[in-house]
Design an enzyme around this catalytic site. Structure first.
Site, PDB file in Angstrom:
ATOM      1  N   HIS A   1       0.840  -1.209   0.000  1.00  0.00           N
ATOM      2  CA  HIS A   1       0.000   0.000   0.000  1.00  0.00           C
ATOM      3  C   HIS A   1       0.872   1.256   0.000  1.00  0.00           C
ATOM      4  CE1 HIS A   1      -2.885   3.114   1.114  1.00  0.00           C
ATOM      5  NE2 HIS A   1      -2.033   3.458   2.066  1.00  0.00           N
TER       6      HIS A   1
ATOM      7  N   HIS B   1       1.304   5.309  -2.513  1.00  0.00           N
ATOM      8  CA  HIS B   1       1.717   6.676  -2.181  1.00  0.00           C
ATOM      9  C   HIS B   1       2.930   7.194  -2.944  1.00  0.00           C
ATOM     10  CE1 HIS B   1      -0.967   7.552   1.230  1.00  0.00           C
ATOM     11  NE2 HIS B   1      -0.821   6.290   1.608  1.00  0.00           N
TER      12      HIS B   1
ATOM     13  N   GLU C   1      -5.773   9.796   0.351  1.00  0.00           N
ATOM     14  CA  GLU C   1      -6.121   8.374   0.364  1.00  0.00           C
ATOM     15  C   GLU C   1      -7.221   8.005  -0.642  1.00  0.00           C
ATOM     16  OE1 GLU C   1      -4.569   5.945   1.806  1.00  0.00           O
ATOM     17  OE2 GLU C   1      -3.274   7.025   3.212  1.00  0.00           O
TER      18      GLU C   1
ATOM     19  N   SER D   1      -4.114   1.270  -4.477  1.00  0.00           N
ATOM     20  CA  SER D   1      -3.547  -0.010  -4.048  1.00  0.00           C
ATOM     21  C   SER D   1      -4.626  -1.074  -3.842  1.00  0.00           C
ATOM     22  CB  SER D   1      -2.724   0.167  -2.766  1.00  0.00           C
ATOM     23  OG  SER D   1      -3.560   0.559  -1.684  1.00  0.00           O
TER      24      SER D   1
END
Ligand code: PHE
Ligand code: FE
Length: 324
Positions: free
Chosen positions: A177, A182, A223, A242
């Site tokens: 993730h 990110h 997010e 993700s």
């Protein structure tokens, strides 16, 4: 999220490090819950969670007071590398048409796809591109160390990988993730500057008792953000990027609401941690996000204290609803 599996489909990792989660609870319930103490640092779990901490915070004293540690590369097994390879393969096949152009352009900068990358390999390219670095952490970290790292252009990446049983769904953020979701956008100069400003803003919010409000903005942008691009809606939020299920759902499904990002509106809105989002907030460009978030939030926080919170599926008359 404290118990078992989400009610709908599968949902991969969604949690920003350092952000223990409320479950649509009133504000104030989301401070990191520190459990015991190991050397200089303390294991962290989600706010009201009774889950045991995930990640090894002891590491023979290798975790520093700022919560960073060496990436424990020797701990990865051949099975871990294979799980990462399969996660990368599935997710990279999905991104065309669903992820934003900037993400797709930067994804190859992550480097190797067939094993877990060494963080220093990524840093050689990342530092040159935007003067950001990734740093390893043992798991969730408290808000102040998290904001401090971001303000110094260091992005904390959990170093352990989910088990094969968690291929589709994991509660805490793991190395897949954090890297896949990110790190590619940290190669984008505007987004990179935005993340640093967010870190500095987080430290300020902490002093003003406004972390909950600011964390909602993080949730609905970094997010779970969507962006309008020339060919239509695309994802830029790491929790979406993700997750194989939510990447398709957030961009294509007729079910969720999609609303143009408005700071006050977003910071009033609670969010779901254990299902796909009911509402996504949409930006037009990273420059727009940067410009919108540059002003001092102090008066906004004061105004927010006078306004009621909104449910994750609320729809207001003034909302600018975006049709796909
Ligand atoms: N400008 C915001 C403040 O003064 C900080 C911030 C920057 C928040 C970027 C979010 C994103 O508090
Ligand atoms: Fe995250």
């Amino acid at each position: 999220m404290t118990t078992g599996k989400p009610p709908v489909d599968v949902k991969a990792d969604v949690f920003p490090p350092g952000r223990p989660k409320e479950k649509c609870a009133p504000s104030g319930g989301s401070e990191p819950h520190i459990v015991g103490s190991v050397g200089a640092v303390q294991p962290v779990v989600y706010g009201s969670s009774d889950r045991p901490p995930r990640g090894d915070y002891a590491r023979d004293g290798q975790v520093r007071p700022d919560y960073t540690c060496p990436q424990n590369y020797a701990a990865y097994t051949p099975a871990d590398h294979d799980t990462y390879r399969r996660l990368y393969e599935r997710q990279s096949a999905l991104v065309p048409g669903l992820a934003c152009d900037e993400f797709i352009a930067a994804l190859p900068s992550l480097g190797v796809k067939d094993r877990i990358p060494r963080f220093e390999e990524i840093n050689e390219r990342l530092y040159k591109a935007t003067r950001w670095e990734i740093v390893a952490v043992p798991g969730l970290i408290p808000e102040v160390p998290f904001f401090t790292l971001l303000a110094n252009r260091k992005f904390p990446v959990t170093d352990w990988l989910r088990t094969p049983a968690e291929f589709d769904y994991i509660v805490e953020p793991d190395v897949f993730h954090d890297l896949f979701g990110h790190v590619p956008l940290l190669f984008n100069p505007v987004f990179a500057d935005h993340m640093q400003a967010y870190g500095a803003g987080g430290l300020k919010a902490h002093g003003l008792g406004a972390c909950e409000q600011l964390s909602r903005l993080y949730w609905y942008t970094v997010e779970f953000g969507l962006i309008r691009q020339k060919d239509g809606l695309r994802a830029y939020g790491a929790g979406i990027l993700s997750s194989s299920g939510e990447l398709q759902y957030s961009v294509r499904s007729p079910e969720p609401q999609r609303i143009a990002l408005n700071l006050l509106r977003t910071m009033r809105t609670r969010y779901k941690i254990d299902s796909y989002q009911q509402t996504y907030f949409v930006i037009d460009s990273f420059q727009q996000l940067f410009d919108m978030t540059t002003p001092d939030f102090t008066p906004l926080y004061a105004q927010l204290k006078t306004l009621p919170e909104l449910a994750a599926n609320a729809l207001l008359p003034e909302d600018a609803v975006i049709q796909r």
